[in-house]
Motif scaffolding. Structure first.
Motif, mmCIF file in Angstrom:
data_model
loop_
_atom_site.group_PDB
_atom_site.id
_atom_site.type_symbol
_atom_site.label_atom_id
_atom_site.label_comp_id
_atom_site.label_asym_id
_atom_site.label_seq_id
_atom_site.Cartn_x
_atom_site.Cartn_y
_atom_site.Cartn_z
ATOM 1 N N MET A 63 44.714 5.221 -19.706
ATOM 2 C CA MET A 63 46.017 4.579 -19.776
ATOM 3 C C MET A 63 47.033 5.611 -20.260
ATOM 4 O O MET A 63 46.729 6.427 -21.126
ATOM 5 N N THR A 64 48.244 5.571 -19.721
ATOM 6 C CA THR A 64 49.240 6.561 -20.115
ATOM 7 C C THR A 64 50.103 6.113 -21.295
ATOM 8 O O THR A 64 50.624 6.947 -22.018
ATOM 9 N N GLN A 68 52.719 -0.097 -23.383
ATOM 10 C CA GLN A 68 53.206 -0.660 -22.120
ATOM 11 C C GLN A 68 52.117 -1.562 -21.549
ATOM 12 O O GLN A 68 50.953 -1.190 -21.550
ATOM 13 N N GLU A 69 52.489 -2.732 -21.068
ATOM 14 C CA GLU A 69 51.505 -3.604 -20.438
ATOM 15 C C GLU A 69 51.437 -3.296 -18.951
ATOM 16 O O GLU A 69 52.406 -2.836 -18.354
ATOM 17 N N TYR A 70 50.268 -3.525 -18.353
ATOM 18 C CA TYR A 70 50.005 -3.214 -16.962
ATOM 19 C C TYR A 70 49.441 -4.438 -16.258
ATOM 20 O O TYR A 70 48.914 -5.344 -16.904
ATOM 21 N N LEU A 71 49.502 -4.429 -14.923
ATOM 22 C CA LEU A 71 48.839 -5.477 -14.160
ATOM 23 C C LEU A 71 47.346 -5.382 -14.402
ATOM 24 O O LEU A 71 46.808 -4.314 -14.666
ATOM 25 N N GLY A 72 46.674 -6.490 -14.310
ATOM 26 C CA GLY A 72 45.247 -6.514 -14.566
ATOM 27 C C GLY A 72 44.966 -7.233 -15.867
ATOM 28 O O GLY A 72 45.796 -7.985 -16.373
ATOM 29 N N GLU A 120 40.327 2.292 -28.054
ATOM 30 C CA GLU A 120 40.665 2.730 -26.694
ATOM 31 C C GLU A 120 41.989 2.133 -26.225
ATOM 32 O O GLU A 120 42.329 2.207 -25.052
ATOM 33 N N GLN A 121 42.718 1.500 -27.137
ATOM 34 C CA GLN A 121 44.041 0.925 -26.884
ATOM 35 C C GLN A 121 44.001 -0.366 -26.060
ATOM 36 O O GLN A 121 44.993 -0.780 -25.471
ATOM 37 N N ASN A 122 42.843 -1.046 -26.019
ATOM 38 C CA ASN A 122 42.749 -2.359 -25.405
ATOM 39 C C ASN A 122 43.287 -3.394 -26.372
ATOM 40 O O ASN A 122 43.035 -3.312 -27.575
#
Length: 128
Positions: A63-64, A68-72, A120-122
């Motif tokens: 993840m960059t 920031q939230e992402y699709l998925g 892991e930033q989850n």
């Protein structure tokens, strides 16, 4: 039907396994390793609910931007059983250096929760 397990890619399999064992009471099964595919994983079991599979493979991009939230998959929630336990676990994680991205609160739909990032930033929602 029920969700049997969720799976997340990680860069540090052992650190992430230790995180879920320490803070969420997970019990790891035997490590699986496929040297041909350079793939390793653990299935983590919880006292109640679905299992979590941690997977590691060196060529999976990361993840960059964790904020920031992402699709998925957005997050998964772990129920603690009480408002006090939500607060205590959130503070323990903060004290131990983990990022709290959502302070404990009652949401508009009635949940009491906080949101923290694992190693892991989850995103993990900690709820009652």
């Amino acid at each position: 039907m029920k969700i049997e397990h969720l799976a997340i890619w990680v860069t540090d399999l052992e650190r992430t396994r230790n995180f879920y064992e320490r803070y969420f009471g997970a019990i790891a099964g035997a490590k699986y390793h496929n040297p041909t595919k350079k793939f390793s994983s653990y299935f983590l079991s919880f006292k109640e609910g679905a299992r979590l599979e941690l997977m590691q493979k060196p060529d999976i991009p990361g993840m960059t931007d964790a904020l920031q939230e992402y699709l998925g998959l957005s997050h998964f929630a772990v129920a603690t059983g009480s408002k006090e336990k939500v607060d205590a676990l959130t503070e323990e994680l903060r004290t131990d250096g983990y990022l709290v991205v959502g302070e404990p609160r009652t949401t508009g739909d009635g949940y009491y929760e906080s949101v923290v990032l694992d190693p892991e930033q989850n995103r993990i929602e900690i709820t009652i």
